[in-house]
Design an enzyme around this catalytic site. Structure first.
Site, PDB file in Angstrom:
ATOM      1  N   THR A 113      -2.402  -4.233  10.173  1.00 18.70           N
ATOM      2  CA  THR A 113      -3.245  -4.340  11.372  1.00 18.70           C
ATOM      3  C   THR A 113      -3.501  -5.820  11.628  1.00 18.70           C
ATOM      4  OG1 THR A 113      -5.139  -3.939   9.912  1.00 18.70           O
ATOM      5  CG2 THR A 113      -4.379  -2.106  11.267  1.00 18.70           C
ATOM      6  N   CYS A 151      -6.049  -9.950   3.828  1.00 18.96           N
ATOM      7  CA  CYS A 151      -7.063  -8.964   4.231  1.00 18.96           C
ATOM      8  C   CYS A 151      -8.451  -9.581   4.337  1.00 18.96           C
ATOM      9  CB  CYS A 151      -7.102  -7.814   3.221  1.00 18.96           C
ATOM     10  SG  CYS A 151      -5.636  -6.780   3.217  1.00 18.96           S
ATOM     11  N   ASP A 167       9.699   3.199   7.400  1.00 17.74           N
ATOM     12  CA  ASP A 167       9.386   1.812   7.738  1.00 17.74           C
ATOM     13  C   ASP A 167      10.295   1.384   8.886  1.00 17.74           C
ATOM     14  OD1 ASP A 167       9.052  -1.172   7.580  1.00 17.74           O
ATOM     15  OD2 ASP A 167       7.886  -0.613   5.812  1.00 17.74           O
ATOM     16  N   VAL A 175       0.834  -1.202   0.000  1.00 20.07           N
ATOM     17  CA  VAL A 175       0.000   0.000   0.000  1.00 20.07           C
ATOM     18  C   VAL A 175       0.871   1.256   0.000  1.00 20.07           C
ATOM     19  CG1 VAL A 175      -1.741   1.335   1.244  1.00 20.07           C
ATOM     20  CG2 VAL A 175      -1.904  -1.160   1.158  1.00 20.07           C
ATOM     21  N   SER A 178      -6.389  -0.815   7.200  1.00 22.25           N
ATOM     22  CA  SER A 178      -7.682  -1.397   7.577  1.00 22.25           C
ATOM     23  C   SER A 178      -7.726  -1.503   9.097  1.00 22.25           C
ATOM     24  CB  SER A 178      -7.846  -2.783   6.949  1.00 22.25           C
ATOM     25  OG  SER A 178      -7.721  -2.703   5.553  1.00 22.25           O
TER      26      SER A 178
END
Length: 329
Positions: free
Chosen positions: A99, A274, A44, A25, A134
């Site tokens: 997440t 996901c 990162d 992403v 998310s």
């Protein structure tokens, strides 16, 4: 610094954009914004990933952006780092970190919260945070409370958005540049700032929703829709096996109906990380009200059985064909 001032500076490409998380992403997002003339810091915490990118060592999924990536690095419009910078410029932080499924040790917002706290280290009035990860329902409001503990006032001198990613990495028709996005913004000026950012991403094709909870449920529900339909077709595949017919023949024939049907195809589970994960956020939210989200729970259960079912089917076929089985330990 005010949000209005940040908007003015953004229109002149004189703000600093810090992107947290350089996975599937954050990496293309960083390159797209840097290629548009914005100064971007790609952050990162994975030192090996930073070193790999600094050495221009791209993974297969990143190679299609190699030319743009090298140019952005050469132009210094993209800088790679492990932590945010102390800058006098207005800053926009975009959070694209993973997440995980919550467990007894960690909550699902562990990495999101860490990224927001990192951004707040050198933050000032007029800055904006955009969450793309998310997240579980209620996380945006939790980040609002965290930001305001630092003395900022969301919607007045500080902006907060939730604009969930909708990337399908293998999809050749729909990419970051043409997928519409839903977004929650804390205020009208922050929405204008978001539109300025995303005009470089998807031509500012943003659908604004009324609350953070709406946006959070939308993201989880999108993947729940996919999960449930994959579960349905996986059960259909098992029935078709018993009937000795090809499930694809059934699906393709059903797909000729021009309305009220969307083809899904079976596999060893829901696919990706996901789709099996994000719908669980709806389940967890339902538990807080002592209710069950049975459709999702059943879908998760069905998909958890698919790898075993497929292995048993392969083993049965090998036996029928008298082929030798090699057991990997």
């Amino acid at each position: 610094m005010s949000l209005n001032k940040t908007l003015e500076e953004l229109k002149k490409n004189s703000v600093l954009v810090e992107i947290f998380g350089l996975g599937y992403v954050g990496f293309p997002l960083a390159i797209r914004l840097a290629s548009a003339g914005l100064t971007v810091v790609g952050i990162d915490v994975n030192q090996k990933r930073i070193e790999r990118l600094q050495n221009n060592d791209l993974m297969d999924s990143e190679l299609n952006l190699k030319h743009e990536f090298l140019k952005c690095k050469q132009d210094k419009s993209l800088v790679l780092a492990n932590s945010p910078s102390n800058s006098n410029s207005s800053k926009i932080g975009i959070v694209c970190v993973p997440t995980p499924i919550p467990d007894q040790k960690n909550s699902s917002d562990i990495f999101v919260k860490a990224a927001v706290e990192n951004f707040l280290t050198f933050s000032k009035p007029g800055d904006v945070i955009i969450l793309e990860s998310s997240i579980q329902i209620g996380t945006t409001d939790q980040m609002k409370n965290l930001i305001e503990t630092k003395g900022f006032k969301i919607g007045q001198n500080y902006g907060l958005c939730f604009c969930p990613e909708r990337i399908d990495p293998k999809n050749k028709e729909w990419g970051i540049e043409n997928i519409p996005r839903i977004i929650y913004c804390s205020d009208d000026i922050t929405f204008k700032i978001a539109k300025e950012i995303y005009r470089h991403v998807n031509d500012a094709n943003l659908i604004r929703v009324i609350s953070a909870n709406v946006a959070e449920v939308v993201k989880s529900f999108e993947n729940a829709f996919r999960l449930v339909n994959i579960s349905l077709v996986n059960e259909l595949a098992m029935l078709c096996d018993k009937l000795k017919i090809n499930v694809k023949d059934v699906i393709d024939a059903a797909a000729t109906k021009p309305f009220a049907f969307l083809p899904h195809y079976p596999g060893a589970g829901a696919g990706g990380h996901c789709i099996p994960k994000d719908p669980r956020f709806l389940v967890e939210s339902a538990k807080k009200f002592n209710i069950k989200f049975s459709t999702i729970e059943n879908a998760l259960s069905i998909n958890s059985q698919m790898p075993i079912y497929i292995c048993n089917s392969i083993e049965k076929t090998l036996d029928e064909l008298n082929l030798e089985k090699i057991i990997l330990v």
